[in-house]
Design a protein around this motif. Structure first.
Motif, PDB file in Angstrom:
ATOM      1  N   THR A 133      17.306  32.870 -51.483  1.00 15.39           N
ATOM      2  CA  THR A 133      16.651  34.445 -50.799  1.00 15.39           C
ATOM      3  C   THR A 133      16.976  35.108 -52.354  1.00 15.39           C
ATOM      4  O   THR A 133      18.466  35.473 -53.343  1.00 15.39           O
ATOM      5  CB  THR A 133      17.721  34.895 -49.916  1.00 15.39           C
ATOM      6  OG1 THR A 133      17.465  34.407 -48.307  1.00 15.39           O
ATOM      7  CG2 THR A 133      17.498  36.129 -50.008  1.00 15.39           C
ATOM      8  N   HIS A 146      22.682  39.168 -44.642  1.00 11.62           N
ATOM      9  CA  HIS A 146      22.524  37.640 -45.188  1.00 11.62           C
ATOM     10  C   HIS A 146      23.175  37.355 -45.455  1.00 11.62           C
ATOM     11  O   HIS A 146      23.657  35.866 -45.532  1.00 11.62           O
ATOM     12  CB  HIS A 146      20.992  37.277 -46.946  1.00 11.62           C
ATOM     13  CG  HIS A 146      20.033  37.438 -46.418  1.00 11.62           C
ATOM     14  ND1 HIS A 146      19.617  39.054 -45.212  1.00 11.62           N
ATOM     15  CD2 HIS A 146      18.717  37.076 -46.457  1.00 11.62           C
ATOM     16  CE1 HIS A 146      18.223  39.284 -45.597  1.00 11.62           C
ATOM     17  NE2 HIS A 146      17.396  37.742 -45.683  1.00 11.62           N
ATOM     18  N   ARG A 210      22.472  32.803 -45.044  1.00 11.79           N
ATOM     19  CA  ARG A 210      21.183  33.330 -45.292  1.00 11.79           C
ATOM     20  C   ARG A 210      20.659  33.658 -46.228  1.00 11.79           C
ATOM     21  O   ARG A 210      19.263  33.688 -46.707  1.00 11.79           O
ATOM     22  CB  ARG A 210      20.916  34.235 -44.393  1.00 11.79           C
ATOM     23  CG  ARG A 210      20.404  34.084 -42.678  1.00 11.79           C
ATOM     24  CD  ARG A 210      19.499  34.535 -42.279  1.00 11.79           C
ATOM     25  NE  ARG A 210      20.423  36.275 -41.255  1.00 11.79           N
ATOM     26  CZ  ARG A 210      19.290  37.345 -41.332  1.00 11.79           C
ATOM     27  NH1 ARG A 210      18.493  36.865 -41.210  1.00 11.79           N
ATOM     28  NH2 ARG A 210      20.065  38.231 -41.741  1.00 11.79           N
ATOM     29  N   ILE A 211      21.267  33.751 -48.007  1.00 10.21           N
ATOM     30  CA  ILE A 211      21.204  33.732 -48.885  1.00 10.21           C
ATOM     31  C   ILE A 211      20.563  31.930 -49.756  1.00 10.21           C
ATOM     32  O   ILE A 211      19.878  31.987 -49.632  1.00 10.21           O
ATOM     33  CB  ILE A 211      22.030  33.998 -49.673  1.00 10.21           C
ATOM     34  CG1 ILE A 211      22.783  34.997 -49.459  1.00 10.21           C
ATOM     35  CG2 ILE A 211      22.235  33.914 -51.167  1.00 10.21           C
ATOM     36  CD1 ILE A 211      21.637  36.255 -49.593  1.00 10.21           C
TER      37      ILE A 211
END
Length: 259
Positions: A133, A146, A210-211
């Motif tokens: 991300t 994230h 979520r990175i």
């Protein structure tokens, strides 16, 4: 145990180190968020290991010379530091970008100084189908969502940052951009070098990251010659902060050969 802070010269570079403890040498490398993201882990490790936690050049107001322009330069700097100090049997632990640096160190190590690795939600490779991300495109709220399993739990901490602390964070991110953003957060050659790294490697991953997702982490671990992958529940990109007990237990077992 209280870590002692010192600045030592390596060539033309003043390098800031936090150091304490006795036993096996452990080099602890922080990610883009700076030394505070591994401060608790450094204190924990210093109780049973000789812990060395540098502040990367360019972070927290420290100087970064023009020649330090990439993660490979950072890796070579730390290999030189370990060699000049006469250290052997070193376990290198890295969080996020620090994990990338740790992997580069192992790939570049020609003398066998590095004998173990622990990567915590590391970046540094390109995995098909699991992109990294773009952190720079996120506002503060999206960055927390994230990065953290429970962003609301840390909302008060974020709100309490002073103007000076916010300025330090912004300057740290500018350094990340300068040395790790082109290509974005990976070395095109590193993935192909990982199979040659045979030292025992533990890859830890917060399941809510979520990175870099757990799928990214599992593929990263699979590429090493001798690695084990462990998910940490209810944690995001910084499991050492959100789930310290679970994270520290896995690290201790790897450090002391109790797996």
């Amino acid at each position: 145990m209280t870590l002692h802070h010192a600045t030592v010269m390596y060539g033309d570079l003043p390098l800031t180190l936090s150091e304490a403890g006795k036993g096996r040498p452990v080099l602890l490398l922080h990610g883009g968020g700076g030394p505070r993201t591994v401060a608790g882990l450094a204190e924990h490790l210093s109780r049973s290991a000789h812990t060395i936690a540098p502040t990367h050049p360019g972070w927290n107001g420290t100087p970064r010379p023009d020649w330090l322009a990439g993660i490979d330069d950072l890796a070579l700097l730390y290999l030189r530091m370990l060699h000049e100090r006469g250290l052997t049997d070193v376990l290198v632990i890295g969080s996020s970008m620090g994990g990338w640096t740790a992997a580069e160190m192992a790939a570049l190590d020609t003398t066998g100084i590095v004998t173990g690795l622990i990567l915590i939600n590391a970046v540094g490779v390109r995995i098909e189908g699991a992109p990294i991300t773009d952190f720079f495109a996120l506002d503060a709220r999206a960055a927390a969502e994230h990065t953290l399993h429970d962003p609301d739990r840390f909302k008060a901490d974020l709100a309490s940052l002073s103007a000076d602390q916010v300025a330090v964070q912004q300057a740290n991110m500018a350094t990340v951009r300068a040395i790790a953003a082109d290509p974005y957060m990976y070395d095109p050659k590193l993935l192909h070098r990982l199979p040659r790294i045979e030292v025992p490697t533990l890859v830890l991953w917060g399941e809510s990251d979520r990175i870099v997702t757990p799928a990214y982490g599992a593929a990263y671990a699979e590429a090493f010659g001798n690695a084990r992958f462990e998910l940490i529940a209810e944690a995001g990109h910084l499991p050492q902060i959100e789930q310290p007990e679970a994270t520290f237990a896995l690290i201790d077992a790897h450090l002391h050969g109790e797996e």
